[in-house]
Motif scaffolding. Structure first.
Motif, PDB file in Angstrom:
ATOM      1  N   LYS A 142       0.940  -1.262  -0.003  1.00  9.10           N
ATOM      2  CA  LYS A 142      -0.181  -0.058  -0.063  1.00  9.10           C
ATOM      3  C   LYS A 142       0.751   1.279  -0.174  1.00  9.10           C
ATOM      4  O   LYS A 142       0.438   2.195  -0.194  1.00  9.10           O
ATOM      5  CB  LYS A 142      -0.835  -0.115   1.382  1.00  9.10           C
ATOM      6  N   VAL A 143       2.102   1.183   0.381  1.00  2.99           N
ATOM      7  CA  VAL A 143       2.826   2.362   0.070  1.00  2.99           C
ATOM      8  C   VAL A 143       3.987   2.425  -0.767  1.00  2.99           C
ATOM      9  O   VAL A 143       4.887   3.105  -0.538  1.00  2.99           O
ATOM     10  CB  VAL A 143       3.762   2.588   1.414  1.00  2.99           C
ATOM     11  N   GLY A 144       3.641   1.796  -1.989  1.00  2.00           N
ATOM     12  CA  GLY A 144       4.447   1.800  -2.918  1.00  2.00           C
ATOM     13  C   GLY A 144       5.810   0.776  -3.016  1.00  2.00           C
ATOM     14  O   GLY A 144       6.820   1.161  -3.752  1.00  2.00           O
ATOM     15  N   VAL A 145       5.738  -0.393  -2.185  1.00  2.20           N
ATOM     16  CA  VAL A 145       7.068  -1.076  -2.533  1.00  2.20           C
ATOM     17  C   VAL A 145       6.505  -2.570  -2.515  1.00  2.20           C
ATOM     18  O   VAL A 145       5.364  -2.780  -2.124  1.00  2.20           O
ATOM     19  CB  VAL A 145       7.885  -0.884  -0.958  1.00  2.20           C
ATOM     20  N   HIS A 146       7.438  -3.354  -3.273  1.00  2.00           N
ATOM     21  CA  HIS A 146       6.821  -4.698  -3.357  1.00  2.00           C
ATOM     22  C   HIS A 146       7.667  -5.725  -2.315  1.00  2.00           C
ATOM     23  O   HIS A 146       9.087  -5.764  -2.437  1.00  2.00           O
ATOM     24  CB  HIS A 146       7.320  -5.193  -4.749  1.00  2.00           C
ATOM     25  N   PRO A 147       6.945  -6.357  -1.477  1.00  2.00           N
ATOM     26  CA  PRO A 147       7.846  -7.132  -0.583  1.00  2.00           C
ATOM     27  C   PRO A 147       7.732  -8.685  -1.142  1.00  2.00           C
ATOM     28  O   PRO A 147       6.888  -9.023  -1.492  1.00  2.00           O
ATOM     29  CB  PRO A 147       6.960  -7.326   0.624  1.00  2.00           C
ATOM     30  N   PHE A 148       9.025  -9.097  -0.860  1.00  9.09           N
ATOM     31  CA  PHE A 148       9.305 -10.644  -1.354  1.00  9.09           C
ATOM     32  C   PHE A 148       8.598 -11.610  -0.055  1.00  9.09           C
ATOM     33  O   PHE A 148       8.768 -11.187   1.103  1.00  9.09           O
ATOM     34  CB  PHE A 148      10.663 -10.867  -1.678  1.00  9.09           C
ATOM     35  N   ALA A 149       8.290 -12.679  -0.484  1.00  7.95           N
ATOM     36  CA  ALA A 149       7.409 -13.678   0.381  1.00  7.95           C
ATOM     37  C   ALA A 149       8.485 -14.163   1.533  1.00  7.95           C
ATOM     38  O   ALA A 149       8.129 -14.290   2.696  1.00  7.95           O
ATOM     39  CB  ALA A 149       6.751 -14.873  -0.442  1.00  7.95           C
ATOM     40  N   THR A 150       9.935 -14.319   1.170  1.00  7.09           N
ATOM     41  CA  THR A 150      10.716 -15.060   2.126  1.00  7.09           C
ATOM     42  C   THR A 150      11.239 -13.785   2.906  1.00  7.09           C
ATOM     43  O   THR A 150      12.223 -13.089   2.514  1.00  7.09           O
ATOM     44  CB  THR A 150      11.503 -15.694   1.556  1.00  7.09           C
ATOM     45  N   VAL A 151      11.199 -13.900   4.446  1.00  2.00           N
ATOM     46  CA  VAL A 151      11.774 -12.766   5.444  1.00  2.00           C
ATOM     47  C   VAL A 151      13.076 -13.374   5.722  1.00  2.00           C
ATOM     48  O   VAL A 151      13.369 -14.640   6.179  1.00  2.00           O
ATOM     49  CB  VAL A 151      11.082 -12.514   6.349  1.00  2.00           C
ATOM     50  N   TRP A 152      14.277 -12.796   5.515  1.00  5.38           N
ATOM     51  CA  TRP A 152      15.761 -13.215   5.806  1.00  5.38           C
ATOM     52  C   TRP A 152      15.894 -13.423   7.341  1.00  5.38           C
ATOM     53  O   TRP A 152      15.261 -12.230   7.978  1.00  5.38           O
ATOM     54  CB  TRP A 152      16.592 -12.823   5.132  1.00  5.38           C
ATOM     55  N   ASP A 153      16.567 -13.823   7.647  1.00  6.96           N
ATOM     56  CA  ASP A 153      16.808 -14.009   9.274  1.00  6.96           C
ATOM     57  C   ASP A 153      18.160 -13.384   9.692  1.00  6.96           C
ATOM     58  O   ASP A 153      19.050 -13.252   9.373  1.00  6.96           O
ATOM     59  CB  ASP A 153      17.047 -15.557   9.701  1.00  6.96           C
ATOM     60  N   ASN A 154      17.798 -12.591  10.845  1.00  8.80           N
ATOM     61  CA  ASN A 154      19.130 -11.823  11.373  1.00  8.80           C
ATOM     62  C   ASN A 154      19.447 -12.567  12.877  1.00  8.80           C
ATOM     63  O   ASN A 154      20.238 -12.156  13.574  1.00  8.80           O
ATOM     64  CB  ASN A 154      18.746 -10.095  11.540  1.00  8.80           C
ATOM     65  N   GLY A 155      18.238 -13.155  13.342  1.00 10.41           N
ATOM     66  CA  GLY A 155      18.479 -13.876  14.664  1.00 10.41           C
ATOM     67  C   GLY A 155      17.796 -13.276  16.076  1.00 10.41           C
ATOM     68  O   GLY A 155      17.276 -12.006  15.608  1.00 10.41           O
TER      69      GLY A 155
END
Length: 339
Positions: A142-155
């Motif tokens: 809704k704010v003009g960015v495309h999110p990818f399905a997989t969120v990466w891990d930082n711990g």
């Protein structure tokens, strides 16, 4: 007067047409060749950077050079807030950082960062890969960015200090603690009695070295790759927040890519993201021994004292009101009630 046969005339017209069309064909081919920038603030030694580079290289191969992505890490293109603005304006095409930082643009992106909400990775991935993650992804769109399905891990994040050991919530009273530029981080540590200071990751080492702040909080992999062990000697294993990094594309940049290139990008970012999750979890688990050898003292704190202090300060009740009811319901579906 020289007569031109119909066949000769046809050949001449064909040759002329090809001569005119050739530059157009070249321009058309060039129009399908994209050069995009991917910006992030993690150190170049962080596994997230290595996996992003691997994904970018594979995208270049799979697209036969149709899309080449150059990865800029270690805040080379600015702090997190600046890079997010560049993503939205078209200055960079891809960007990744934690949802808690992105919450300055998409408030609900911070909801998974409620203090002491998740107990383990099993809870995390069920929520983030499931309907809670879907709820957040729809807000990004809704704010003009495309999110990818997989969120990466930082711990899971831990608290580090120079000299003071943090064994219980009361030990945080008055402690000047570096936190990312995020309302939730600031609110969390204020509720615990600390004095949080918002500083971008690229400037954190200097702030610790000059004692502008007394400590910081991050997953062990960031503590290690940012070399905080050179200026901090104590780590409290609070696991207070799980930290994930969202991969985002600018709306216009994403829309400009043909569907086949979009599929190549999505496939490779998601596949490499799963590899990165496994590598990050394994690295965070192994770093305690390495850092202990390097002279870091680890403390296992009284976690219940932190939760009790947050409830006493009204932290959970306050933040529950900041999110829509559906978002909070989705969070507590996985964590249990937090108030």
């Amino acid at each position: 007067m020289t007569m031109i046969s119909r066949r000769t005339f046809g050949k001449a017209v064909t040759a002329a047409t090809l001569a005119v069309s050739a530059p157009a064909l070249i321009r058309s081919a060039k129009a399908q060749s994209f050069r995009y920038k991917f910006a992030h603030g993690f150190p170049l030694t962080h596994p997230l950077h290595a996996h992003l580079v691997a994904a970018a290289e594979q995208i270049g191969k799979d697209s036969n050079g149709g899309l080449r992505i150059e990865v800029f890490g270690s805040s080379q293109l600015g702090g997190d807030s600046q890079m997010m603005s560049q993503l939205r304006s078209g200055g960079v095409e891809f960007f990744t950082t934690a949802g808690l930082i992105l919450s300055t643009f998409v408030p609900v992106a911070s909801i998974y960062g409620m203090g002491f909400a998740f107990q383990n990775y099993d809870q995390v991935w069920k929520a983030i890969d499931g309907d809670l993650g879907d709820h957040i992804r729809s807000a990004f769109a809704k704010v003009g960015v495309h999110p990818f399905a997989t969120v990466w891990d930082n711990g899971f994040r831990q608290i580090s200090t120079g000299s003071q050991q943090i064994a219980k919530a009361a030990d945080l009273k008055g402690l000047k603690l570096r936190v990312p530029v995020s309302p939730l981080y600031t609110s969390l540590f204020k509720a615990l009695g600390a004095a949080p200071v918002n500083i971008n990751l690229g400037e954190a080492y200097s702030a610790l070295q000059t004692q502008l702040v007394d400590g910081q909080e991050n997953p062990l992999v960031v503590f290690d790759t940012a070399k905080f062990y050179e200026v901090q000697k104590n780590i409290s294993e609070t696991n207070h927040i799980w930290d994930g990094s969202w991969l985002l594309a600018g709306k216009n940049a994403w829309s400009a890519l043909p569907k086949d290139l979009q599929e190549i990008v999505t496939r490779n970012f998601d596949a490499e993201g799963l590899k990165q999750r496994a590598a990050s979890a394994a690295l965070n688990a192994s770093l305690k021994e390495k850092l202990t050898v390097a002279g870091i003292t680890f403390t296992r704190p009284d976690i219940e004292s932190f939760k009790a202090e947050l409830r006493r300060a009204g932290f959970y009740a306050e933040w529950r009101q900041k999110y829509d009811a559906d978002a909070w319901k989705l969070l507590t579906k996985y964590t249990g009630e937090l108030t």
